[in-house]
Scaffold this active site. Structure first.
Site, mmCIF file in Angstrom:
data_model
loop_
_atom_site.group_PDB
_atom_site.id
_atom_site.type_symbol
_atom_site.label_atom_id
_atom_site.label_comp_id
_atom_site.label_asym_id
_atom_site.label_seq_id
_atom_site.Cartn_x
_atom_site.Cartn_y
_atom_site.Cartn_z
ATOM 1 N N ARG A 1 107.875 -57.690 15.073
ATOM 2 C CA ARG A 1 108.455 -56.355 15.332
ATOM 3 C C ARG A 1 108.161 -55.337 14.238
ATOM 4 N NH1 ARG A 1 112.602 -59.673 16.547
ATOM 5 N NH2 ARG A 1 112.618 -60.219 18.749
ATOM 6 N N LYS B 1 99.414 -42.685 14.249
ATOM 7 C CA LYS B 1 99.062 -43.198 15.569
ATOM 8 C C LYS B 1 98.201 -44.448 15.426
ATOM 9 C CE LYS B 1 98.649 -38.980 18.345
ATOM 10 N NZ LYS B 1 97.674 -38.288 19.207
ATOM 11 N N GLU C 1 85.171 -33.188 12.989
ATOM 12 C CA GLU C 1 86.639 -33.097 12.986
ATOM 13 C C GLU C 1 87.154 -32.303 11.784
ATOM 14 O OE1 GLU C 1 88.769 -33.980 15.305
ATOM 15 O OE2 GLU C 1 87.839 -35.557 16.508
ATOM 16 N N LYS D 1 95.733 -31.978 8.209
ATOM 17 C CA LYS D 1 96.222 -32.889 9.248
ATOM 18 C C LYS D 1 97.674 -33.262 8.961
ATOM 19 C CE LYS D 1 96.064 -36.169 12.565
ATOM 20 N NZ LYS D 1 95.345 -37.371 12.934
ATOM 21 N N GLU E 1 104.314 -35.258 18.619
ATOM 22 C CA GLU E 1 103.255 -34.642 19.421
ATOM 23 C C GLU E 1 103.783 -33.842 20.608
ATOM 24 O OE1 GLU E 1 98.850 -35.857 21.057
ATOM 25 O OE2 GLU E 1 100.386 -37.384 20.897
ATOM 26 N N ARG F 1 101.019 -30.027 17.482
ATOM 27 C CA ARG F 1 100.036 -31.083 17.257
ATOM 28 C C ARG F 1 98.921 -30.997 18.294
ATOM 29 N NH1 ARG F 1 101.639 -37.116 15.256
ATOM 30 N NH2 ARG F 1 99.529 -37.890 14.961
ATOM 31 N N ASN G 1 93.673 -30.850 19.435
ATOM 32 C CA ASN G 1 92.756 -31.127 20.544
ATOM 33 C C ASN G 1 91.688 -30.053 20.724
ATOM 34 O OD1 ASN G 1 93.642 -33.645 21.416
ATOM 35 N ND2 ASN G 1 95.411 -32.714 22.409
ATOM 36 N N HIS H 1 88.449 -30.935 22.206
ATOM 37 C CA HIS H 1 88.577 -32.297 22.724
ATOM 38 C C HIS H 1 88.603 -32.389 24.244
ATOM 39 C CE1 HIS H 1 89.136 -33.374 18.596
ATOM 40 N NE2 HIS H 1 89.367 -34.644 18.887
ATOM 41 N N HIS I 1 86.089 -35.005 25.293
ATOM 42 C CA HIS I 1 86.440 -36.257 25.958
ATOM 43 C C HIS I 1 85.702 -36.425 27.279
ATOM 44 C CE1 HIS I 1 90.510 -36.730 23.710
ATOM 45 N NE2 HIS I 1 89.554 -37.419 23.127
ATOM 46 N N HIS J 1 82.226 -39.678 18.963
ATOM 47 C CA HIS J 1 83.349 -38.830 19.337
ATOM 48 C C HIS J 1 83.192 -37.419 18.753
ATOM 49 C CE1 HIS J 1 87.469 -37.707 20.132
ATOM 50 N NE2 HIS J 1 87.685 -37.516 18.845
HETATM 51 N N1 LIG Z 1 94.801 -42.825 14.895
HETATM 52 C C1 LIG Z 1 94.316 -41.618 14.913
HETATM 53 O O1 LIG Z 1 95.036 -40.644 14.697
HETATM 54 C C2 LIG Z 1 92.863 -41.416 15.213
HETATM 55 C C3 LIG Z 1 92.264 -40.179 15.003
HETATM 56 C C4 LIG Z 1 90.908 -40.062 15.240
HETATM 57 C C5 LIG Z 1 90.181 -41.134 15.691
HETATM 58 N N2 LIG Z 1 90.806 -42.336 15.893
HETATM 59 C C6 LIG Z 1 90.063 -43.492 16.352
HETATM 60 O O2 LIG Z 1 89.113 -43.824 15.361
HETATM 61 C C7 LIG Z 1 88.013 -44.478 15.987
HETATM 62 C C8 LIG Z 1 86.756 -43.919 15.451
HETATM 63 O O3 LIG Z 1 86.763 -44.086 14.046
HETATM 64 P P1 LIG Z 1 85.426 -44.066 13.196
HETATM 65 O O4 LIG Z 1 84.610 -42.916 13.591
HETATM 66 O O5 LIG Z 1 85.827 -44.224 11.781
HETATM 67 O O6 LIG Z 1 84.667 -45.321 13.789
HETATM 68 P P2 LIG Z 1 84.429 -46.825 13.346
HETATM 69 O O7 LIG Z 1 85.637 -47.395 12.697
HETATM 70 O O8 LIG Z 1 83.933 -47.534 14.546
HETATM 71 O O9 LIG Z 1 83.247 -46.709 12.278
HETATM 72 C C9 LIG Z 1 82.007 -46.194 12.705
HETATM 73 C C10 LIG Z 1 80.851 -47.127 12.369
HETATM 74 O O10 LIG Z 1 80.572 -47.059 10.984
HETATM 75 C C11 LIG Z 1 80.557 -48.359 10.405
HETATM 76 N N3 LIG Z 1 81.090 -48.167 9.057
HETATM 77 C C12 LIG Z 1 82.353 -47.839 8.733
HETATM 78 N N4 LIG Z 1 82.443 -47.596 7.425
HETATM 79 C C13 LIG Z 1 81.227 -47.784 6.903
HETATM 80 C C14 LIG Z 1 80.679 -47.664 5.592
HETATM 81 N N5 LIG Z 1 81.446 -47.248 4.563
HETATM 82 N N6 LIG Z 1 79.381 -47.960 5.411
HETATM 83 C C15 LIG Z 1 78.613 -48.341 6.480
HETATM 84 N N7 LIG Z 1 79.057 -48.437 7.722
HETATM 85 C C16 LIG Z 1 80.355 -48.161 7.929
HETATM 86 C C17 LIG Z 1 81.357 -49.214 11.317
HETATM 87 O O11 LIG Z 1 80.909 -50.561 11.266
HETATM 88 C C18 LIG Z 1 81.069 -48.576 12.679
HETATM 89 O O12 LIG Z 1 79.894 -49.114 13.189
HETATM 90 C C19 LIG Z 1 88.195 -44.298 17.480
HETATM 91 O O13 LIG Z 1 88.602 -45.521 18.039
HETATM 92 C C20 LIG Z 1 89.296 -43.269 17.601
HETATM 93 O O14 LIG Z 1 90.091 -43.461 18.749
HETATM 94 C C21 LIG Z 1 92.123 -42.474 15.659
#
Ligand SMILES: NC(=O)c1ccc[n+]([C@@H]2O[C@H](COP(=O)([O-])OP(=O)(O)OC[C@H]3O[C@@H](n4cnc5c(N)ncnc54)[C@H](O)[C@@H]3O)[C@@H](O)[C@H]2O)c1
Ligand SMILES: NC(=O)c1ccc[n+]([C@@H]2O[C@H](COP(=O)([O-])OP(=O)(O)OC[C@H]3O[C@@H](n4cnc5c(N)ncnc54)[C@H](O)[C@@H]3O)[C@@H](O)[C@H]2O)c1
Lengths: 359, 359
Positions: free
Chosen positions: A119, A140, A182, A224, A234, A238, A242, A245, A249, A262
């Site tokens: 939990r 999130k 972003e 942020k 949200e 917030r 978007n 987005h 999306h 993305h």
């Molecule tokens: N929680 C939130 O508020 C929030 C906000 C925005 C995005 N997200 C989520 O985040 C995800 C996308 O995150 P991301 O863009 O960081 O993607 P990711 O975590 O998939 O990383 C992108 C790629 O880079 C590689 N990588 C990561 N760090 C590296 C480094 N230092 N050196 C070499 N390679 C590296 C990873 O292996 C991957 O292939 C999505 O799932 C999205 O939904 C969440």
């Protein structure tokens, strides 16, 4: 040491942004988030580069490691269940702490594991992508349904975020583009000075480094944090996050996830929203100049010609905020100032037609 | 209409306990927890008896039904994922409401689905077992790991609990025994008058009905509510609810889940804890009289002779609250008054030897 303090209604924590902080990460975590034991959940790419040196910085506490395959498809039930079984195998208890070491995928997945194991236990984020300026603030956490991204999750705030910009040296260029989009978004919706600074400072994504990089991340994190603090659940402002987005999306969904990052899709959405804002508000936002800047940084700004307007529209209408054929669309009333406005399906079709025709 | 109001730090809601309330359940839910649409998650046994008539009580809102196989094994990742996919297929959104219609298994599972779909939507409980007096108050929702019961979950409070004791008419006798054991527990730890009333009123589990049944459930719900309200995050006195559970859990685990019901195992644990309390505190709690009463109601009170003391002990030492060979054990200092006391492994072995030898 550069710090942004994030206040939520449940918890206050720091986002520490510092070059080389990974070299002391273990001892900082042992101090700020002491635990009976740690479980480190790490992206496999990140592990090949940095796991060994990270582990060496823990001096007192046992660290168990679970490696997760790279990529969005790891935000799955299969990985979620596997990691929870790992928690149990490693005998984590309520005084254990999970550490997420990777990009947004790892942060979201590991955060959801931490938020639901027994939990809810504590977790720490050590982000490794530029996009993580966004994903590591706001609490999130989520995994995906086969047909719906981020449909399963919670709000679960970390104890600490330790961000070492040096780790970005190994980040692939398209991931830089994804994260930088972003950051630009944050500036467009909430900080005109930052936008001006970015435009002056950044003429190539490979040249952002050193103190500029730290400053850029710090500013984006702080923006942020400010926005989510004002609206933790949200309900209102917030939604400004978007910007770009709604169309972004739709493009991602239509091209198939993974075809563009993305951020690259969001950037196309921002270019569109900029022009739409100008036309709807009859103002000049220098959209042509910004679009040229985006292109010079290696972005595609056009809606991919293979996509049909009707398909994009029906994707957009699936948006959580769509009601009776009207979308709540994020526009700008000025540079650095977002508004959320109703826009009908007909208007959108007309605008998309102009845009697609225009390129 | 008999109501217990439950106040938590996030939400206040009513547990309505009334004979025949199922006949108006839909319209009450439509009033108290209005929704764009409902998803009803129902136990398959319960569905055969009551689904049709329940559905007829909804007059305004669409209700989608997902049936779940009966039994503890449904608190699984497979069911969890399936139900979340159902939520998405049925296009539930943030203004939809999930209804849990069944015993503790359905309440825990459906509550966890509701707590994590789109980062949490509302839910309503319509409990159908006697044990649900316990599971429907306190906001704990969970599923099981293959090796660990309730290891994955959250706190997620319902909007409303609608309890119709008439539904218990079809409940198998061993489920009555399971639920009644937890009611007796509540009386032992927190309400001597209730204990006296139970002993006078209940001489057979099949004879509790009508207003007595309502009163009994109401009292048990109110006691549970009072205890969890005082301690929502389970840091202190909520631990009293584990009276009988340390040994009970060990017996369940050693016999294999399902061999005895949870309540039947807890009752053995309570009989043991009663005697242990008498010996440790040098007081008279009339344990022999209570044990005779339990037996007259059809309970087994002895530790199953097939179980080894060393195995039980090592199960007990897995308890979340065990530290360095010492358990925090719930005992009574008087009837209606629980205390939590350290007890060492050696003491336990000695006591278990006396008990097992004694029968
Ligand atoms: N929680 C939130 O508020 C929030 C906000 C925005 C995005 N997200 C989520 O985040 C995800 C996308 O995150 P991301 O863009 O960081 O993607 P990711 O975590 O998939 O990383 C992108 C790629 O880079 C590689 N990588 C990561 N760090 C590296 C480094 N230092 N050196 C070499 N390679 C590296 C990873 O292996 C991957 O292939 C999505 O799932 C999205 O939904 C969440
Ligand atoms: N969340 C909490 O605070 C909490 C507290 C106590 C127990 N629990 C959980 O509750 C679960 C046990 O709950 P339970 O004892 O209600 O078990 P259950 O939900 O499995 O129901 C017991 C059996 O009775 C059948 N049944 C239910 N209602 C019936 C009816 N009206 N008529 C005929 N058959 C009926 C079911 O099909 C099932 O076979 C466990 O998983 C336990 O972990 C949770």
């Amino acid at each position: 040491m550069m710090k942004v303090n994030v206040c939520t209604d449940k918890k206050t924590y720091d986002v520490v942004i510092e070059q080389g902080v990974l070299n002391q990460a273990g001892s900082i975590i042992e101090k700020v988030a002491p635990a009976s034991r740690y479980m480190l959940i790490v992206d496999e790419q990140v592990a090949t580069h940095y796991l060994e040196s990270f582990l060496q910085t823990f001096t007192q506490t046992a660290v168990h490691v679970s490696v997760v395959p790279s990529g969005e498809q790891s935000k799955s039930f299969a990985q979620y269940e596997r990691l929870l079984n790992d928690c149990f195998e490693y005998q984590l208890d309520r005084s254990s702490v999970i550490i997420a070491f990777g990009g947004g995928v790892i942060g979201d997945l590991a955060g959801f594991v931490a938020g639901t194991y027994m939990r809810g236990i504590s977790f720490v984020q050590v982000p490794t992508t530029l996009l993580a300026h966004d994903s590591s603030v706001g609490g999130k956490v989520a995994i995906n349904l086969e047909k719906g991204k981020n449909m399963v999750g919670l709000f679960h705030q970390p104890e600490l975020v330790l961000y070492d910009p040096q780790l970005l040296q190994t980040l692939p260029e398209k991931e830089w583009r994804s994260g930088f989009a972003e950051i630009v978004k944050m500036a467009f919706i909430a900080d005109r000075d930052f936008l001006t600074w970015l435009e002056e400072e950044v003429d190539s994504l490979t040249s952002i480094e050193g103190e500029s990089l730290v400053r850029m991340i710090e500013r984006a994190v702080a923006l942020k944090a400010r926005i989510v603090q004002q609206d933790e659940q949200e309900l209102g402002i917030r939604g400004m996050l978007n910007f770009g987005h709604t169309l972004g999306h739709a493009i991602e969904a239509e091209l198939g996830y993974g075809a563009v990052t993305h951020g690259e899709a969001v950037l196309i959405g921002m270019a569109f929203a900029l022009k739409l804002s100008e036309r709807k508000h009859n103002i000049d936002l220098a959209s042509d100049r910004y679009i040229a800047w985006f292109q010079s940084l290696g972005y595609t700004v056009q809606i991919p010609s293979s996509l049909e307007i009707t398909d994009l529209l029906s994707q957009m209408m699936k948006d959580k905020k769509a009601r009776h054929g009207t979308l709540h669309y994020v526009l700008l009333s000025a540079l650095g100032k977002a508004t959320i406005e109703p826009i009908t399906a007909e208007e959108l079709v007309a605008e998309l037609t102009v845009e697609k025709g225009g390129h």
